[in-house]
Design a protein around this motif. Structure first.
Motif, PDB file in Angstrom:
ATOM      1  N   VAL A  60      -2.544   1.120   6.219  1.00 18.72           N
ATOM      2  CA  VAL A  60      -4.184   0.964   6.248  1.00 18.72           C
ATOM      3  C   VAL A  60      -4.583   0.492   7.711  1.00 18.72           C
ATOM      4  O   VAL A  60      -4.230  -0.605   8.136  1.00 18.72           O
ATOM      5  CB  VAL A  60      -4.616   0.087   5.198  1.00 18.72           C
TER       6      VAL A  60
ATOM      7  N   ARG B 129     -10.158  -1.117   8.618  1.00 19.08           N
ATOM      8  CA  ARG B 129     -10.476  -1.070   6.995  1.00 19.08           C
ATOM      9  C   ARG B 129     -10.335  -2.414   6.137  1.00 19.08           C
ATOM     10  O   ARG B 129     -11.046  -2.801   5.214  1.00 19.08           O
ATOM     11  CB  ARG B 129      -9.724   0.136   6.582  1.00 19.08           C
TER      12      ARG B 129
ATOM     13  N   LEU C  94      -7.779  -1.267  -2.197  1.00 23.98           N
ATOM     14  CA  LEU C  94      -7.417  -0.737  -0.944  1.00 23.98           C
ATOM     15  C   LEU C  94      -6.058   0.090  -1.572  1.00 23.98           C
ATOM     16  O   LEU C  94      -5.238  -0.383  -2.312  1.00 23.98           O
ATOM     17  CB  LEU C  94      -7.038  -1.530   0.284  1.00 23.98           C
ATOM     18  N   PRO C  95      -5.607   1.184  -0.638  1.00 28.26           N
ATOM     19  CA  PRO C  95      -6.197   1.980   0.190  1.00 28.26           C
ATOM     20  C   PRO C  95      -7.400   2.825  -0.108  1.00 28.26           C
ATOM     21  O   PRO C  95      -7.178   3.412  -1.525  1.00 28.26           O
ATOM     22  CB  PRO C  95      -5.242   2.449   1.142  1.00 28.26           C
TER      23      PRO C  95
ATOM     24  N   TYR D  92       0.967  -1.102   0.043  1.00 29.98           N
ATOM     25  CA  TYR D  92      -0.002   0.092  -0.041  1.00 29.98           C
ATOM     26  C   TYR D  92       0.828   1.250  -0.080  1.00 29.98           C
ATOM     27  O   TYR D  92       1.914   1.215   0.585  1.00 29.98           O
ATOM     28  CB  TYR D  92      -1.026   0.169   1.335  1.00 29.98           C
TER      29      TYR D  92
END
Length: 235
Positions: A113, A117, A234-235, A109
């Motif tokens: 995160v 989530r 994501l994110p 990422y």
């Protein structure tokens, strides 16, 4: 320690921070991944800790490439002073690759995160909490294929470029095999999600092993294709 893996890692970190839409958050992700406090990093750079805090929060203008290079060099110097564990970990996995029937997805990422989530994307139920409340990436693994085809010493490759991640094991019936296999891996992930079972189906010793090894443990029964789509967003 050879300069080649260090230099390669330095370029990767500097490039990710410089090209990020949120350089401060990306800087914080890497600092946290190296387990370096703002104070420790600031001391190495001979600046006040508020400078690091301001960069990470966005209160200070995004650092230029010169500042980013100094920060990355400081992180790597600190790691080398501690024995170079993080550099060696990244060096081993920089070129790591997996066949798609072993690993469904492996992502880093741009910013850390919150685990909540991640759980939302998985529609997961947490069974064991941990002190780690963020992850920097995920790996979705076919547990049967990984356990039967990967030697234990190669399990570290599942971490991708960040050890602060979630490992999601699919095709799980009780969770015994992946959790026992993880006992030989160092360091441990921040979170493990066992896909395909409910908390009631879980191996009775699974929660205790998660507590001993210090990672969060959750289960999920959401459709795998939906899980992969949500995780890739994501994110």
């Amino acid at each position: 320690m050879s300069d080649e893996p260090r230099d390669d890692l330095a370029r990767r970190i500097a490039g990710e921070i410089t090209l990020s839409s949120n350089p401060g958050a990306t800087l914080r992700k890497w600092r946290t991944d190296f387990d370096v406090s703002q104070t420790k990093l600031a001391d190495r750079l001979d600046v006040s800790s508020s400078v690091i805090s301001d960069y990470e929060s966005g209160r200070r203008e995004s650092p230029g490439i010169g500042v980013v290079s100094r920060i990355v060099r400081a992180l790597l110097d600190i790691d080398e002073a501690r024995g170079g564990g993080r550099i060696r970990q990244y060096a081993r996995v920089i070129s790591a690759g997996f066949e798609s029937d072993i690993v469904h997805d492996l992502r880093e990422y741009p910013t850390s995160v919150p685990i909540d989530r991640l759980y939302e994307a998985l529609d997961a139920t947490e069974v064991v909490e941990s002190d780690h409340d963020h992850v920097s990436g995920h790996t979705v693994i076919n547990s049967i294929e990984a356990i039967t085809r990967l030697p234990s010493e190669e399990f570290y490759r599942l971490y991708g470029q960040s050890t602060n991640r979630a490992l999601v094991f699919t095709d799980v019936t009780r969770g015994e095999s992946p959790l026992v296999a993880l006992r030989v891996v160092n360091p441990t992930p921040n979170a493990v999600v066992l896909h395909g079972l409910t908390p009631d189906d879980l191996w009775e010793y699974a929660p205790e092993l998660a507590r001993i090894d210090g990672f969060a443990l959750a289960t999920s029964t959401r459709d795998l294709d939906e899980v992969l789509a949500e995780l890739r967003a994501l994110p």
